[in-house]
Write a protein that holds these residues in place. Structure first.
Motif, PDB file in Angstrom:
ATOM      1  N   SER A  13     -63.418  26.074  -1.756  1.00  0.00           N
ATOM      2  CA  SER A  13     -62.555  27.236  -1.972  1.00  0.00           C
ATOM      3  C   SER A  13     -61.091  26.897  -1.720  1.00  0.00           C
ATOM      4  O   SER A  13     -60.188  27.589  -2.208  1.00  0.00           O
ATOM      5  N   GLN A  14     -60.854  25.830  -0.964  1.00  0.00           N
ATOM      6  CA  GLN A  14     -59.486  25.401  -0.699  1.00  0.00           C
ATOM      7  C   GLN A  14     -58.914  24.554  -1.837  1.00  0.00           C
ATOM      8  O   GLN A  14     -57.725  24.221  -1.831  1.00  0.00           O
ATOM      9  N   VAL A  16     -59.147  25.399  -5.155  1.00  0.00           N
ATOM     10  CA  VAL A  16     -59.004  26.206  -6.367  1.00  0.00           C
ATOM     11  C   VAL A  16     -57.663  25.872  -7.033  1.00  0.00           C
ATOM     12  O   VAL A  16     -56.633  25.812  -6.361  1.00  0.00           O
ATOM     13  N   PRO A  17     -57.654  25.633  -8.338  1.00  0.00           N
ATOM     14  CA  PRO A  17     -56.403  25.281  -9.021  1.00  0.00           C
ATOM     15  C   PRO A  17     -55.340  26.368  -8.881  1.00  0.00           C
ATOM     16  O   PRO A  17     -55.648  27.562  -8.816  1.00  0.00           O
ATOM     17  N   GLU A  18     -54.092  25.933  -8.843  1.00  0.00           N
ATOM     18  CA  GLU A  18     -52.974  26.863  -8.773  1.00  0.00           C
ATOM     19  C   GLU A  18     -52.812  27.581 -10.110  1.00  0.00           C
ATOM     20  O   GLU A  18     -53.172  27.054 -11.165  1.00  0.00           O
ATOM     21  N   ARG A  19     -52.273  28.793 -10.065  1.00  0.00           N
ATOM     22  CA  ARG A  19     -52.046  29.587 -11.273  1.00  0.00           C
ATOM     23  C   ARG A  19     -50.631  30.122 -11.290  1.00  0.00           C
ATOM     24  O   ARG A  19     -50.009  30.299 -10.243  1.00  0.00           O
ATOM     25  N   ASP A  20     -50.134  30.392 -12.490  1.00  0.00           N
ATOM     26  CA  ASP A  20     -48.797  30.960 -12.620  1.00  0.00           C
ATOM     27  C   ASP A  20     -48.859  32.474 -12.456  1.00  0.00           C
ATOM     28  O   ASP A  20     -49.919  33.062 -12.223  1.00  0.00           O
ATOM     29  N   GLN A  24     -52.113  35.172 -12.227  1.00  0.00           N
ATOM     30  CA  GLN A  24     -52.298  35.901 -10.974  1.00  0.00           C
ATOM     31  C   GLN A  24     -52.257  37.411 -11.202  1.00  0.00           C
ATOM     32  O   GLN A  24     -52.987  38.165 -10.559  1.00  0.00           O
ATOM     33  N   GLU A  27     -55.613  38.348 -12.531  1.00  0.00           N
ATOM     34  CA  GLU A  27     -56.607  38.311 -11.453  1.00  0.00           C
ATOM     35  C   GLU A  27     -56.519  39.575 -10.602  1.00  0.00           C
ATOM     36  O   GLU A  27     -57.556  40.143 -10.213  1.00  0.00           O
ATOM     37  N   PRO A  40     -60.144  31.042 -11.817  1.00  0.00           N
ATOM     38  CA  PRO A  40     -59.364  29.815 -12.033  1.00  0.00           C
ATOM     39  C   PRO A  40     -60.172  28.530 -12.106  1.00  0.00           C
ATOM     40  O   PRO A  40     -59.719  27.570 -12.721  1.00  0.00           O
ATOM     41  N   GLN A  44     -59.843  26.562 -15.490  1.00  0.00           N
ATOM     42  CA  GLN A  44     -59.340  25.191 -15.517  1.00  0.00           C
ATOM     43  C   GLN A  44     -60.362  24.240 -16.139  1.00  0.00           C
ATOM     44  O   GLN A  44     -60.002  23.268 -16.822  1.00  0.00           O
ATOM     45  N   TYR A  71     -56.071  29.955 -20.890  1.00  0.00           N
ATOM     46  CA  TYR A  71     -56.431  28.566 -20.601  1.00  0.00           C
ATOM     47  C   TYR A  71     -56.732  27.799 -21.894  1.00  0.00           C
ATOM     48  O   TYR A  71     -56.297  26.650 -22.071  1.00  0.00           O
TER      49      TYR A  71
END
Length: 204
Positions: A13-14, A16-20, A24, A27, A40, A44, A71
């Motif tokens: 869970s740490q 998880v890809p970053e999102r713009d 977000q 989400e 994500p 991804q 994506y």
């Protein structure tokens, strides 16, 4: 044999890809309104697979608010590719168009307001990559209509195959000599559901 990490769900869970900001926002809307999105990690994954397979013509069944389409659009954009996304809900289709415009993808992704099962026989050309995320009970019927539209060597990914309504599809693609498929049961942070199946299939 090496040990695996302790508390693997917490660990992954740490990662998880970053999102713009656009992703977000989608989400947050999904969480507030109960809209199922791929999240994500699967998003991804779609990006990586579409880019790795050099997909140019992409078909998506089930747009919702456009999360996965972003994506897919970003994956094929450098190759001047195109995404056709089918959505039967008028409100969702319009929201998706707005979000795709905000993501700078309105010229890459076309959202067609249509029932996928009805419009598939009318589509022309071959697709390199298909992502299916419609009502799971419709997966089986969609498979027969999709098969002529996927080029040999093309990739089909079906979401939520751990759902009971996907069982008929799962058995059909497993026994279909026209596809080489594999089912993966995974922990998918921010996906709906968190523990779910994904089907990956290559057109023979």
């Amino acid at each position: 044999m090496a040990d695996t990490v302790k508390h693997p769900e917490t660990y992954f869970s740490q990662l998880v890809p970053e999102r713009d900001a656009v992703l977000q926002k989608l989400e947050a809307e999904a969480k507030k309104e109960g809209i199922p999105i791929v999240g994500p990690v699967v998003g991804q994954l779609l990006f990586v697979l579409a880019r790795a397979t050099d997909a140019v013509n992409i078909l998506e069944l089930g747009t919702a608010t456009g999360y996965s389409a972003i994506y897919l659009g970003r994956a094929c954009q450098p190759a001047n590719g195109r995404v056709l996304s089918l959505e039967n809900n008028a409100d969702m289709a319009q929201r998706a168009r707005t979000h795709l415009d905000q993501a700078g993808l309105s010229e890459v992704v076309t959202v067609m307001e249509a029932d996928g099962l009805q419009v598939l026989p009318e589509l022309d050309g071959l697709f390199d990559f298909v992502f299916m995320d419609i009502e799971k009970k419709d997966y089986h019927a969609a498979l027969a209509k999709l098969t002529p539209l996927v080029r040999p060597g093309g990739l089909l990914i079906a979401d939520n195959t751990a759902f009971v309504d996907a069982k008929k599809f799962n058995q059909a693609i497993y026994t279909d000599s026209g596809w080489q498929s594999v089912q993966i049961l995974s922990y998918l942070p921010m996906h709906s559901a968190l523990h779910d199946g994904l089907c990956f299939a290559v057109r023979a």
